[in-house]
Design a protein around this motif. Structure first.
Motif, short mmCIF file in Angstrom:
data_model
loop_
_atom_site.label_atom_id
_atom_site.label_comp_id
_atom_site.label_asym_id
_atom_site.label_seq_id
_atom_site.Cartn_x
_atom_site.Cartn_y
_atom_site.Cartn_z
N UNK A 17 4.57 -39.34 -3.26
CA UNK A 17 5.63 -39.93 -2.46
C UNK A 17 5.94 -41.33 -2.94
N UNK A 18 7.05 -41.86 -2.51
CA UNK A 18 7.42 -43.20 -2.92
C UNK A 18 6.46 -44.26 -2.40
N UNK A 19 5.93 -44.06 -1.20
CA UNK A 19 5.04 -45.02 -0.57
C UNK A 19 3.81 -44.31 -0.04
N UNK A 20 2.66 -44.92 -0.21
CA UNK A 20 1.41 -44.43 0.35
C UNK A 20 0.73 -45.55 1.11
N UNK A 21 0.09 -45.23 2.22
CA UNK A 21 -0.51 -46.25 3.08
C UNK A 21 -1.99 -45.95 3.29
N UNK A 22 -2.81 -46.99 3.11
CA UNK A 22 -4.22 -46.95 3.47
C UNK A 22 -4.39 -47.83 4.69
N UNK A 23 -4.97 -47.28 5.76
CA UNK A 23 -5.09 -48.00 7.03
C UNK A 23 -6.57 -48.25 7.34
N UNK A 24 -6.86 -49.45 7.82
CA UNK A 24 -8.22 -49.84 8.21
C UNK A 24 -8.15 -50.43 9.61
N UNK A 25 -9.15 -50.10 10.43
CA UNK A 25 -9.22 -50.66 11.79
C UNK A 25 -10.67 -50.99 12.12
N UNK A 26 -10.87 -52.12 12.80
CA UNK A 26 -12.21 -52.53 13.20
C UNK A 26 -12.15 -53.71 14.15
N UNK A 27 -13.27 -53.97 14.81
CA UNK A 27 -13.29 -55.07 15.79
C UNK A 27 -13.07 -56.42 15.14
N UNK A 75 -5.63 -51.62 19.06
CA UNK A 75 -6.23 -52.64 19.91
C UNK A 75 -7.29 -53.44 19.20
N UNK A 76 -7.62 -53.03 17.96
CA UNK A 76 -8.58 -53.75 17.11
C UNK A 76 -7.80 -54.45 15.99
N UNK A 77 -8.52 -55.17 15.12
CA UNK A 77 -7.88 -55.66 13.90
C UNK A 77 -7.46 -54.47 13.04
N UNK A 78 -6.24 -54.51 12.53
CA UNK A 78 -5.73 -53.42 11.69
C UNK A 78 -5.17 -54.01 10.40
N UNK A 79 -5.55 -53.40 9.27
CA UNK A 79 -5.02 -53.77 7.97
C UNK A 79 -4.34 -52.55 7.37
N UNK A 80 -3.10 -52.73 6.92
CA UNK A 80 -2.40 -51.65 6.22
C UNK A 80 -2.05 -52.10 4.82
N UNK A 81 -2.43 -51.28 3.85
CA UNK A 81 -2.12 -51.52 2.45
C UNK A 81 -1.08 -50.50 2.03
N UNK A 82 0.12 -50.97 1.75
CA UNK A 82 1.24 -50.09 1.42
C UNK A 82 1.54 -50.19 -0.07
N UNK A 83 1.21 -49.12 -0.78
CA UNK A 83 1.43 -49.08 -2.22
C UNK A 83 2.24 -47.86 -2.61
N UNK A 84 2.11 -47.47 -3.86
CA UNK A 84 2.81 -46.28 -4.33
C UNK A 84 2.08 -45.03 -3.85
N UNK A 85 2.86 -43.96 -3.67
CA UNK A 85 2.32 -42.78 -3.01
C UNK A 85 1.69 -41.74 -3.92
N UNK A 86 1.18 -42.13 -5.07
CA UNK A 86 0.48 -41.17 -5.93
C UNK A 86 -0.93 -40.90 -5.42
N UNK A 87 -1.37 -39.64 -5.38
CA UNK A 87 -2.70 -39.32 -4.85
C UNK A 87 -3.82 -40.06 -5.58
#
Length: 455
Positions: A17-27, A75-87
């Motif tokens: 896909x054109x965009x891929x997202x890695x999501x992280x969540x923690x206190x 409701x926690x700290x969230x980090x999203x890394x938005x890059x290219x959508x290649x597997x």
């Protein structure tokens, strides 16, 4: 699920896909952020930067977004890394983050764990959390609109308003329990039965809307059944608008079920074409017929097809006798285009509870579509403003049962307030289970395990 661990997942669907997202969540993600980036990320600002591995090699370049809790999805700290959508790129980025945060407890998220944390941290109630999955799975515009309404809190607000009314009635009852000589006076003075009747009326209306919402969400399992060569496959193709099933003049062409989803007025229907029902010594056909009866047992609605030229066929009568009585059945007479005008008029006038169609010419198909929805209980003029699940309808039905029991206790006037109060309490619990105020851990696990990973 270990709710104290920071979690990570790829939040976009598998594939390129054109965009891929890695999501992280923690206190607290500050220690991890300090390791991943050489600069400080400003809250809720888009930072375009390279994503580098531990050796300084660039994995990808994209946008980093940091949302400090509690003002985030979970409701926690969230980090999203938005890059290219290649597997391959996303897997490398995911592996790098896991390696960097391993000693901080960072681990792969379980299915639905981000949304479960949003629920546990009171960012969403349970009905809204379920609407997240429903919005993702919506197969029609109507379903998507209704799922969004649920996610926005429309359904929950209706439930909470009813719960508040029951609470107010319970408060009056509980305050009077210490004065048993005034029980009868209480029911009359505060018009308790009238208030209860109004609540019951609104619960019943909500039940009707929930049934509509459940049909819109889950669709209907419609089985086309009948003897061979009555036009089941032709009808499936006509409803789908495509050549889904093989059609030939040879009886018994269909040996196994063929399933196609269609939409009628936004409602998903899962149409199942089945093997023709008859006595046979063909081993393969016998297996198909056995599977047909299995599908019939699971059906929400059965369309029993007949050849209009043989309206009183003995095999059709035998099939009708075996169909389950608990399932709505629509008798459909196909091939009316092959009848003479007089025979067609006689068939259509005498078949009040059935319908005549021609899968070949399309005659009667609009009426058939409308009849399928009507038999299933769908009311086009009363579309639910939100989606509902079977558990929501069960809870509302149980709520009405407890309210009815409370009304019966009040009408008998025997030890009335104790029993009246208990039924109100049980009704309140049933409503609260919809939004998650009274919910077992087992139910939570079942609900969230059906979500996709990364949501």
């Amino acid at each position: 699920m270990r709710s104290h661990d920071p979690i990570i997942a790829i939040a976009t669907a598998p594939g390129r896909g054109g965009i891929g997202i890695v999501r992280i969540s923690g206190n607290s993600l500050q220690p991890l952020l300090a390791r991943l980036f050489s600069m400080e990320l400003k809250a809720r600002h888009a930072h375009y930067l390279p994503f580098e591995d531990n050796e300084g090699k660039v994995i990808d370049a994209g946008i980093a977004l940091y949302f400090p809790g509690p003002n985030s999805y979970t409701g926690e700290d969230v980090l999203e890394l938005q890059g290219h959508g290649g597997p391959a790129v996303l897997r490398r980025l995911l592996a790098h983050c896991l390696q960097t945060g391993r000693d901080l407890g960072l681990r792969h998220a379980e299915p639905g764990e981000f949304t479960q944390r949003a629920f546990l941290n009171e960012r969403l109630d349970l009905a809204q959390a379920e609407a997240v999955a429903d919005l993702i799975d919506a197969s029609s515009e109507a379903a998507a609109r209704s799922a969004m309404a649920s996610l926005s809190g429309d359904f929950s607000n209706r439930i909470n308003a009813l719960a508040e009314r029951i609470i107010r009635l319970r408060m009056l009852v509980e305050a009077t329990l210490d004065f048993p000589e005034e029980e009868i006076d209480f029911l009359e003075k505060y018009q308790a039965r009238e208030g209860l009747a109004a609540i019951r009326h609104d619960v019943q209306a909500l039940c009707a809307q929930a049934r509509q919402g459940m049909i819109l969400r889950d669709g209907l399992h419609v089985v086309l059944a009948g003897q061979p060569n009555v036009g089941k496959s032709s009808l499936l193709n006509a409803l789908a608008g495509d050549d889904i099933a093989i059609v030939t003049p040879i009886a018994g062409t269909t040996r196994d079920k063929v399933i196609q989803q269609i939409h009628i007025e936004g409602v998903p229907l899962h149409i199942v074409d089945t093997a023709g029902l008859r006595e046979t010594e063909d081993a393969v056909e016998s297996i198909g017929i056995a599977r047909t009866w299995g599908e019939i047992e699971k059906a929400d609605l059965i369309a029993h097809l007949h050849d209009a030229r043989l309206p009183n066929d003995a095999l059709d009568s035998a099939i009708t006798g075996r169909l389950p009585a608990r399932t709505p059945i629509l008798q459909v007479f196909n091939k009316i285009d092959l009848l003479e005008d007089a025979a067609r008029a006689q068939l259509l006038s005498s078949a009040a509870e059935s319908i005549g169609i021609s899968a070949k010419t399309g005659e009667g198909l609009d009426v058939l579509r409308a009849r399928l929805l009507a038999i299933a209980g769908w009311n086009p003029g009363a579309e639910s403003p939100w989606l509902a699940r079977a558990r929501h309808l069960d809870a509302l039905t149980n709520t009405e049962s407890h309210l009815q029991a409370a009304d019966e206790h009040a009408s008998r006037n025997d030890q009335v307030l104790d029993l009246f109060a208990e039924e109100l309490r049980l009704a309140h619990e049933q409503l609260s289970a919809i939004t998650g105020q009274f919910t077992s851990d087992d139910l939570l696990g079942e609900i969230f395990s059906s979500f996709c990973i990364g949501k």
